[in-house]
Design an enzyme around this catalytic site. Sequence first.
Site, PDB file in Angstrom:
ATOM      1  N   THR A 164       0.836  -1.204   0.000  1.00 27.10           N
ATOM      2  CA  THR A 164       0.000   0.000   0.000  1.00 27.10           C
ATOM      3  C   THR A 164       0.866   1.248   0.000  1.00 27.10           C
ATOM      4  OG1 THR A 164      -1.853   1.113   1.097  1.00 27.10           O
ATOM      5  CG2 THR A 164      -0.164   0.234   2.534  1.00 27.10           C
TER       6      THR A 164
ATOM      7  N   ASN B  11      -0.958   3.870   1.153  1.00 25.42           N
ATOM      8  CA  ASN B  11      -1.878   4.596   2.023  1.00 25.42           C
ATOM      9  C   ASN B  11      -1.348   4.534   3.465  1.00 25.42           C
ATOM     10  OD1 ASN B  11      -4.051   5.150   3.832  1.00 25.42           O
ATOM     11  ND2 ASN B  11      -5.539   4.685   2.230  1.00 25.42           N
TER      12      ASN B  11
ATOM     13  N   LYS C 249      -3.855   3.320   6.267  1.00 20.76           N
ATOM     14  CA  LYS C 249      -4.066   1.869   6.339  1.00 20.76           C
ATOM     15  C   LYS C 249      -2.851   1.197   6.978  1.00 20.76           C
ATOM     16  CE  LYS C 249      -6.858   1.000   2.224  1.00 20.76           C
ATOM     17  NZ  LYS C 249      -6.821   0.295   0.933  1.00 20.76           N
TER      18      LYS C 249
ATOM     19  N   ASP D 201      -7.912  -4.169   0.454  1.00 18.32           N
ATOM     20  CA  ASP D 201      -8.777  -3.342  -0.376  1.00 18.32           C
ATOM     21  C   ASP D 201     -10.073  -3.182   0.398  1.00 18.32           C
ATOM     22  OD1 ASP D 201      -8.740  -1.956  -3.055  1.00 18.32           O
ATOM     23  OD2 ASP D 201     -10.738  -2.826  -3.026  1.00 18.32           O
ATOM     24  N   SER D 202     -10.542  -1.962   0.462  1.00 17.64           N
ATOM     25  CA  SER D 202     -11.676  -1.688   1.328  1.00 17.64           C
ATOM     26  C   SER D 202     -12.499  -0.542   0.772  1.00 17.64           C
ATOM     27  CB  SER D 202     -11.168  -1.350   2.733  1.00 17.64           C
ATOM     28  OG  SER D 202     -10.077  -0.451   2.670  1.00 17.64           O
TER      29      SER D 202
ATOM     30  N   PHE E 181      -9.527   8.476   9.013  1.00 14.80           N
ATOM     31  CA  PHE E 181      -9.314   8.996   7.659  1.00 14.80           C
ATOM     32  C   PHE E 181     -10.557   8.724   6.816  1.00 14.80           C
ATOM     33  CE2 PHE E 181      -8.551   5.082   5.156  1.00 14.80           C
ATOM     34  CZ  PHE E 181      -8.406   4.158   6.173  1.00 14.80           C
TER      35      PHE E 181
ATOM     36  N   TYR F 122     -13.851   8.260   5.131  1.00 13.98           N
ATOM     37  CA  TYR F 122     -15.250   8.490   5.490  1.00 13.98           C
ATOM     38  C   TYR F 122     -15.516   8.408   6.991  1.00 13.98           C
ATOM     39  CZ  TYR F 122     -15.767   7.637   0.477  1.00 13.98           C
ATOM     40  OH  TYR F 122     -15.649   7.699  -0.893  1.00 13.98           O
ATOM     41  N   ASP F 123     -14.476   8.218   7.802  1.00  9.96           N
ATOM     42  CA  ASP F 123     -14.676   8.051   9.250  1.00  9.96           C
ATOM     43  C   ASP F 123     -15.519   9.161   9.888  1.00  9.96           C
ATOM     44  OD1 ASP F 123     -13.340   5.661   9.351  1.00  9.96           O
ATOM     45  OD2 ASP F 123     -11.471   6.479  10.138  1.00  9.96           O
TER      46      ASP F 123
HETATM   47  P1  IMP Z   1      -8.523   1.414  -1.630  1.00  9.70           P
HETATM   48  O1  IMP Z   1      -8.721   0.186  -0.778  1.00  9.70           O
HETATM   49  O2  IMP Z   1      -7.102   1.821  -1.709  1.00  9.70           O
HETATM   50  O3  IMP Z   1      -9.215   1.295  -2.952  1.00  9.70           O
HETATM   51  O4  IMP Z   1      -9.193   2.650  -0.876  1.00  9.70           O
HETATM   52  C1  IMP Z   1     -10.322   2.484  -0.119  1.00  9.70           C
HETATM   53  C2  IMP Z   1     -10.966   3.822   0.215  1.00  9.70           C
HETATM   54  O5  IMP Z   1     -12.093   3.529   1.040  1.00  9.70           O
HETATM   55  C3  IMP Z   1     -10.081   4.757   1.043  1.00  9.70           C
HETATM   56  O6  IMP Z   1      -9.390   5.672   0.253  1.00  9.70           O
HETATM   57  C4  IMP Z   1     -11.114   5.459   1.929  1.00  9.70           C
HETATM   58  O7  IMP Z   1     -11.703   6.537   1.232  1.00  9.70           O
HETATM   59  C5  IMP Z   1     -12.169   4.394   2.124  1.00  9.70           C
HETATM   60  N1  IMP Z   1     -11.884   3.647   3.355  1.00  9.70           N
HETATM   61  C6  IMP Z   1     -11.373   2.396   3.479  1.00  9.70           C
HETATM   62  N2  IMP Z   1     -11.240   2.052   4.772  1.00  9.70           N
HETATM   63  C7  IMP Z   1     -11.644   3.129   5.477  1.00  9.70           C
HETATM   64  C8  IMP Z   1     -11.712   3.382   6.875  1.00  9.70           C
HETATM   65  O8  IMP Z   1     -11.312   2.582   7.736  1.00  9.70           O
HETATM   66  N3  IMP Z   1     -12.207   4.589   7.207  1.00  9.70           N
HETATM   67  C9  IMP Z   1     -12.641   5.511   6.298  1.00  9.70           C
HETATM   68  N4  IMP Z   1     -12.560   5.337   4.997  1.00  9.70           N
HETATM   69  C10 IMP Z   1     -12.071   4.131   4.578  1.00  9.70           C
END
Ligand code: IMP
Length: 204
Positions: A9, A11, A14, A71-72, A149, A151-152
Site C-alpha cells: 500500500t 496509504n 491503512k 482493499d476496502s 481517515f 469516510y470516518d
Molecule cells: P482502496 O482500498 O485503496 O481502494 O481505498 C479504499 C478507500 O475507502 C479509502 O481511500 C477510503 O476513502 C475508504 N476507506 C477504506 N477504509 C476506510 C476506513 O477505515 N475509514 C474511512 N474510509 C475508509
Amino acid sequence: MISKLVMATNNENKLREVREILKPLGIEVISQREAGADCEPEENGTTFAENAEIKARAVWETVNVPVIADDSGLCVDALDGRPGVFSARYAPKGEECEKLLEEMSGVPDSERTAFFECCIVLIDGGGVRFFSGSCYGKIGYQKKGANGFGYDPVFVPCEEGSSGMCFGDRTLAEMSSEEKNRISHRGRALKNFYKYLSGERSAE
Ligand code: IMP
C-alpha cells in the site's frame, strides 16, 4: 508463524492501522516503499478481493517476503452500494465526506444504513488467501471528529446486522484508534487473518 510481512500500500493510514493491530501479535509490518517495491498497479478489479490481489501480486513479484494487501470501501444502501470498490475515487481526496453528505441529503434516518468492507489478501510461497471483515453503521448528517481517515467523520458504527443499535452516536473519527480497530472492518479482517496464522481457522 509469520513474524514479518510487507504491506502492499501507499496509504499511510491503512499502514498505521495494520501496524497497530498486528504489532501486539508479534508481526512486524514493512511498507512496500521500505521493501523497495514502489508500485501502484491499476485497481481494475470489480470486487474488493480482486483489487486486493492485484495490489499484493505487484509487490510479491519484487520481494521475497510474505505480502498482504487491503482493499476496502464504503457501501451505502441508499446509493445501491456505492461508492463500494470506487471509494478511493468517489471524490477528490479530502472531499469524500462532503460529497457523500450532499448525496445523502433528504435521505431519512432509517435509510442511512451503510457498511465498510475490507478484504485482506496474503500472498506467500503457499499461494493466495483471503480474509474479510465488515463494519455496519449509518451515515450521519455532518462531519464529526478528527481521528481516522476517509469516510470516518460521517460513519456511525452500529452492531452487526442490527436494527439500528449503534455504539452511541459517535463517528469512527471520534473514537480512539484502539476503539476503531476493535470494531472496524479492517480490525475484523485482520483478526481472521491472525486466527488463520495461528491455526484457529481456515482462509476464505
Ligand atoms: P482502496 O482500498 O485503496 O481502494 O481505498 C479504499 C478507500 O475507502 C479509502 O481511500 C477510503 O476513502 C475508504 N476507506 C477504506 N477504509 C476506510 C476506513 O477505515 N475509514 C474511512 N474510509 C475508509
